[in-house]
Design an enzyme around this catalytic site. Structure first.
Site, PDB file in Angstrom:
ATOM      1  N   ASN A 109       0.854  -1.198   0.000  1.00 24.83           N
ATOM      2  CA  ASN A 109       0.000   0.000   0.000  1.00 24.83           C
ATOM      3  C   ASN A 109       0.882   1.237   0.000  1.00 24.83           C
ATOM      4  O   ASN A 109       2.104   1.137   0.032  1.00 24.83           O
ATOM      5  CB  ASN A 109      -0.974  -0.035   1.182  1.00 24.83           C
ATOM      6  CG  ASN A 109      -0.239  -0.056   2.500  1.00 24.83           C
ATOM      7  OD1 ASN A 109       0.436   0.897   2.868  1.00 24.83           O
ATOM      8  ND2 ASN A 109      -0.340  -1.173   3.221  1.00 24.83           N
ATOM      9  N   ALA A 167       1.335   1.657  11.667  1.00 20.75           N
ATOM     10  CA  ALA A 167       1.561   0.925  10.409  1.00 20.75           C
ATOM     11  C   ALA A 167       0.262   0.762   9.632  1.00 20.75           C
ATOM     12  O   ALA A 167      -0.817   0.666  10.211  1.00 20.75           O
ATOM     13  CB  ALA A 167       2.144  -0.455  10.723  1.00 20.75           C
ATOM     14  N   ASP A 225      -4.698  -5.916   5.280  1.00 22.81           N
ATOM     15  CA  ASP A 225      -5.766  -6.659   5.950  1.00 22.81           C
ATOM     16  C   ASP A 225      -5.777  -8.126   5.522  1.00 22.81           C
ATOM     17  O   ASP A 225      -6.154  -8.995   6.284  1.00 22.81           O
ATOM     18  CB  ASP A 225      -7.119  -6.021   5.636  1.00 22.81           C
ATOM     19  CG  ASP A 225      -7.271  -4.691   6.364  1.00 22.81           C
ATOM     20  OD1 ASP A 225      -6.829  -4.615   7.527  1.00 22.81           O
ATOM     21  OD2 ASP A 225      -7.793  -3.730   5.774  1.00 22.81           O
ATOM     22  N   LYS A 248       8.482 -18.511  -8.810  1.00 21.09           N
ATOM     23  CA  LYS A 248       7.889 -17.439  -9.601  1.00 21.09           C
ATOM     24  C   LYS A 248       6.780 -17.976 -10.519  1.00 21.09           C
ATOM     25  O   LYS A 248       6.978 -18.953 -11.232  1.00 21.09           O
ATOM     26  CB  LYS A 248       8.989 -16.764 -10.440  1.00 21.09           C
ATOM     27  CG  LYS A 248       8.483 -15.519 -11.125  1.00 21.09           C
ATOM     28  CD  LYS A 248       9.553 -14.859 -11.967  1.00 21.09           C
ATOM     29  CE  LYS A 248       8.894 -13.800 -12.831  1.00 21.09           C
ATOM     30  NZ  LYS A 248       9.699 -13.458 -13.986  1.00 21.09           N
ATOM     31  N   ASP A 256      -5.040  -9.147  13.345  1.00 24.36           N
ATOM     32  CA  ASP A 256      -5.130  -7.719  13.677  1.00 24.36           C
ATOM     33  C   ASP A 256      -4.205  -7.465  14.875  1.00 24.36           C
ATOM     34  O   ASP A 256      -4.518  -7.832  16.011  1.00 24.36           O
ATOM     35  CB  ASP A 256      -6.577  -7.328  13.992  1.00 24.36           C
ATOM     36  CG  ASP A 256      -6.730  -5.817  14.050  1.00 24.36           C
ATOM     37  OD1 ASP A 256      -5.850  -5.158  14.665  1.00 24.36           O
ATOM     38  OD2 ASP A 256      -7.697  -5.291  13.471  1.00 24.36           O
ATOM     39  N   ILE A 257      -3.070  -6.871  14.618  1.00 22.31           N
ATOM     40  CA  ILE A 257      -2.038  -6.710  15.656  1.00 22.31           C
ATOM     41  C   ILE A 257      -2.533  -5.773  16.748  1.00 22.31           C
ATOM     42  O   ILE A 257      -2.403  -6.041  17.945  1.00 22.31           O
ATOM     43  CB  ILE A 257      -0.729  -6.172  15.025  1.00 22.31           C
ATOM     44  CG1 ILE A 257      -0.348  -7.035  13.811  1.00 22.31           C
ATOM     45  CG2 ILE A 257       0.398  -6.146  16.043  1.00 22.31           C
ATOM     46  CD1 ILE A 257       0.721  -6.430  12.921  1.00 22.31           C
ATOM     47  N   PHE A 286      -4.296   3.901  14.691  1.00 18.46           N
ATOM     48  CA  PHE A 286      -4.488   4.932  13.682  1.00 18.46           C
ATOM     49  C   PHE A 286      -5.616   4.458  12.758  1.00 18.46           C
ATOM     50  O   PHE A 286      -5.805   3.263  12.577  1.00 18.46           O
ATOM     51  CB  PHE A 286      -3.208   5.153  12.859  1.00 18.46           C
ATOM     52  CG  PHE A 286      -2.237   6.098  13.523  1.00 18.46           C
ATOM     53  CD1 PHE A 286      -1.650   5.772  14.744  1.00 18.46           C
ATOM     54  CD2 PHE A 286      -1.920   7.312  12.934  1.00 18.46           C
ATOM     55  CE1 PHE A 286      -0.759   6.642  15.361  1.00 18.46           C
ATOM     56  CE2 PHE A 286      -1.022   8.188  13.532  1.00 18.46           C
ATOM     57  CZ  PHE A 286      -0.439   7.862  14.747  1.00 18.46           C
ATOM     58  N   LYS A 318     -14.404   2.078  15.135  1.00 13.85           N
ATOM     59  CA  LYS A 318     -13.181   1.261  15.086  1.00 13.85           C
ATOM     60  C   LYS A 318     -12.531   1.167  16.462  1.00 13.85           C
ATOM     61  O   LYS A 318     -12.022   0.128  16.862  1.00 13.85           O
ATOM     62  CB  LYS A 318     -12.200   1.876  14.083  1.00 13.85           C
ATOM     63  CG  LYS A 318     -10.993   1.026  13.821  1.00 13.85           C
ATOM     64  CD  LYS A 318     -10.202   1.509  12.606  1.00 13.85           C
ATOM     65  CE  LYS A 318     -10.940   1.205  11.316  1.00 13.85           C
ATOM     66  NZ  LYS A 318     -10.236   1.674  10.138  1.00 13.85           N
ATOM     67  N   LYS A 349     -11.835  -2.422  18.115  1.00 15.90           N
ATOM     68  CA  LYS A 349     -10.460  -2.896  18.340  1.00 15.90           C
ATOM     69  C   LYS A 349     -10.098  -2.950  19.829  1.00 15.90           C
ATOM     70  O   LYS A 349      -9.127  -3.587  20.209  1.00 15.90           O
ATOM     71  CB  LYS A 349      -9.466  -1.975  17.639  1.00 15.90           C
ATOM     72  CG  LYS A 349      -9.738  -1.838  16.142  1.00 15.90           C
ATOM     73  CD  LYS A 349      -8.571  -2.321  15.343  1.00 15.90           C
ATOM     74  CE  LYS A 349      -8.808  -2.112  13.873  1.00 15.90           C
ATOM     75  NZ  LYS A 349      -7.800  -2.768  13.053  1.00 15.90           N
TER      76      LYS A 349
HETATM   77  O1  C5P Z   1      -8.734  -1.824  10.478  1.00  4.20           O
HETATM   78  P1  C5P Z   1      -7.790  -0.764  10.067  1.00  4.20           P
HETATM   79  O2  C5P Z   1      -6.692  -1.286   9.191  1.00  4.20           O
HETATM   80  O3  C5P Z   1      -8.403   0.469   9.483  1.00  4.20           O
HETATM   81  O4  C5P Z   1      -7.161  -0.286  11.454  1.00  4.20           O
HETATM   82  C1  C5P Z   1      -6.129   0.592  11.515  1.00  4.20           C
HETATM   83  C2  C5P Z   1      -5.369   0.404  12.785  1.00  4.20           C
HETATM   84  O5  C5P Z   1      -5.191  -0.962  13.110  1.00  4.20           O
HETATM   85  C3  C5P Z   1      -3.968   0.943  12.639  1.00  4.20           C
HETATM   86  O6  C5P Z   1      -3.554   1.398  13.905  1.00  4.20           O
HETATM   87  C4  C5P Z   1      -3.184  -0.283  12.202  1.00  4.20           C
HETATM   88  O7  C5P Z   1      -1.801  -0.156  12.513  1.00  4.20           O
HETATM   89  C5  C5P Z   1      -3.857  -1.379  12.998  1.00  4.20           C
HETATM   90  N1  C5P Z   1      -3.866  -2.683  12.333  1.00  4.20           N
HETATM   91  C6  C5P Z   1      -3.115  -3.717  12.850  1.00  4.20           C
HETATM   92  N2  C5P Z   1      -3.152  -4.948  12.278  1.00  4.20           N
HETATM   93  C7  C5P Z   1      -3.935  -5.192  11.192  1.00  4.20           C
HETATM   94  C8  C5P Z   1      -4.709  -4.149  10.662  1.00  4.20           C
HETATM   95  C9  C5P Z   1      -4.644  -2.910  11.239  1.00  4.20           C
HETATM   96  O8  C5P Z   1      -2.376  -3.495  13.822  1.00  4.20           O
HETATM   97  N3  C5P Z   1      -3.959  -6.391  10.651  1.00  4.20           N
END
Ligand code: C5P
Length: 400
Positions: A208, A272, A276, A286, A305-306, A324, A338, A342
């Site tokens: 991205n 970061a 997703d 390859k 989702d970290i 973020f 969100k 989260k």
């Molecule tokens: O769900 P979304 O990607 O919009 O959420 C954004 C927030 O979640 C950011 O703080 C991003 O660093 C964190 N995030 C994460 N792991 C993921 C997806 C998003 O830590 N797989």
């Protein structure tokens, strides 16, 4: 003020080197441990014996001193410091630093260090004003090198103008500022930053547009408050700031492992842009066109989702977890939802619609969402947003 701080002091070969003897004493008066390094030409101005006596430390002089390598290699020497100070920084040393030369101990240490570097330039006025020194100064400042002085005045060579090394109290003040105001001393913060790359095959990946600028600025601002920062970064456009512990990762799963390994922490900031989804049927070799005209089908699976994982930790959760949210519409509503989904304490929301120029740009306009509501901040440089957020984080974890 500098108690327990370890300063690697590189003394260059200029007439101001005599002032560095006093600098050693004053730094030690403040509680710092000074590890001195002399360049060859510095030895024409001050003797290793006087430097060593004042520092009460061994003086490092030669890259090829094998006893030193056995005791402490040059890489380790450059990193064991909290701050690297170059005083006097001669025109020659500045040129070497700007060009990235590493042909003696001082220049090699400066190339190898991952710590902040503060220089106190000292040279004849013409040399200071020479276009080459102007260019080198601009390069060094762009690289994040801190500069104190030079002052204007009568010079040893009989001329008048800028070029005198800053006075010792001024250098001490700059050292204090470079080491941070100390309000987050002994606090550990994890910061994630940049994009992740999710492989399709060994040469292709999904990514991205995150540049890593806001995450890098957050890490630098927290470092400036004295925090120990573990900076877990995906492949970003901007280099990581100096003075933080950098862990480089590529994929979301690697980022998760690095974040888990970095615990415990007092706060965690998730800047970061984590992918997703990753490609579930990524190929080990390859992928090739087979001539049939059929495009391969990629299957996706959701990444961990970290942020949510850390926010919902039952044991050892950081006191403050900040996420973020990059949104393109209904910023506040989406980000508020969100935050709840989260389980994090704060969400820093921004509008990344292309017309805002925020993603990849130098400025950011954020809305800070916490349990009490939403607060819109004016559009500010990313570094300034980071400074204000870092201060708020310090307040929130009681580190003031
Ligand atoms: O769900 P979304 O990607 O919009 O959420 C954004 C927030 O979640 C950011 O703080 C991003 O660093 C964190 N995030 C994460 N792991 C993921 C997806 C998003 O830590 N797989």
């Amino acid at each position: 003020m500098l108690t327990g701080k370890r300063i690697l002091l590189i003394i260059g070969g200029g007439i101001a080197a005599f002032k560095s003897l006093d600098l050693i004493r004053r730094l030690r008066d403040q509680g710092a441990l000074v590890v001195p390094v002399l360049t060859r030409s510095a030895e024409e101005f001050v003797t290793p014996l006087s430097v060593s006596a004042l520092a009460a430390q061994k003086v490092y002089r030669d890259l090829f001193d094998l006893t030193d390598e056995a005791e402490m290699g040059h890489i380790e020497l450059s990193r064991a410091a909290d701050l690297v100070v170059v005083a006097p920084a001669t025109a020659d040393l500045m040129a070497k630093m700007a060009a990235g030369l590493a042909n003696d101990l001082a220049s090699t240490l400066l190339m190898a260090t991952d710590k902040r570097v503060l220089i106190a330039p000292s040279m004849n006025v013409r040399m200071w004003e020479h276009p080459a020194t102007r260019r080198n100064l601009a390069v060094l400042q762009g690289d994040g090198v801190l500069v104190v002085g030079p002052d204007e005045g009568n010079m040893a060579c009989g001329e008048y103008g800028p070029g005198r090394m800053a006075d010792v109290p001024e250098i001490i003040e700059a050292v204090g500022a470079a080491l941070g105001d100390g309000s987050m001393k002994d606090r550990h913060v994890i910061v994630t930053s940049g994009p992740t790359h999710e492989p399709i095959d060994p040469v292709r990946y999904i990514a991205n547009r995150s540049s890593g600028a806001q995450g890098g600025a957050m890490a630098a601002a927290l470092r400036d408050l004295g925090a120990r920062v573990t900076f877990v970064t995906g492949p970003a456009d901007v280099p990581p700031p100096a003075g933080v512990d950098v862990v480089r990762v590529e994929t979301a799963r690697e980022m998760l492992s690095a974040v888990q390994a970095a615990h415990p922490a007092d706060a965690a900031v998730f800047a970061a842009a984590v992918a997703d989804w990753r490609v579930e049927n990524a190929s080990g070799s390859k992928m090739k066109k087979d001539g049939s005209g059929n495009a391969p089908a990629l299957e996706f699976t959701e990444n961990p989702d970290i942020l949510a994982g850390v926010a919902r930790m039952e044991e050892g959760r950081p006191k403050l977890v900040v996420g973020f949210a990059a949104e393109t519409d209904n910023v506040v509503e989406n980000a508020t939802a969100k935050r709840l989904r989260k389980g994090c304490d704060w969400i820093v929301a921004n509008d990344v619609s292309s017309e805002t120029g925020i993603m990849g740009g130098d400025e950011n306009a954020i809305v800070l969402i916490d349990g009490d509501g939403a607060e819109s901040w004016p559009r500010l440089p990313k570094a300034e947003v980071a400074k204000r957020l870092a201060r708020r984080i310090a307040d929130a974890i009681g580190a003031v």
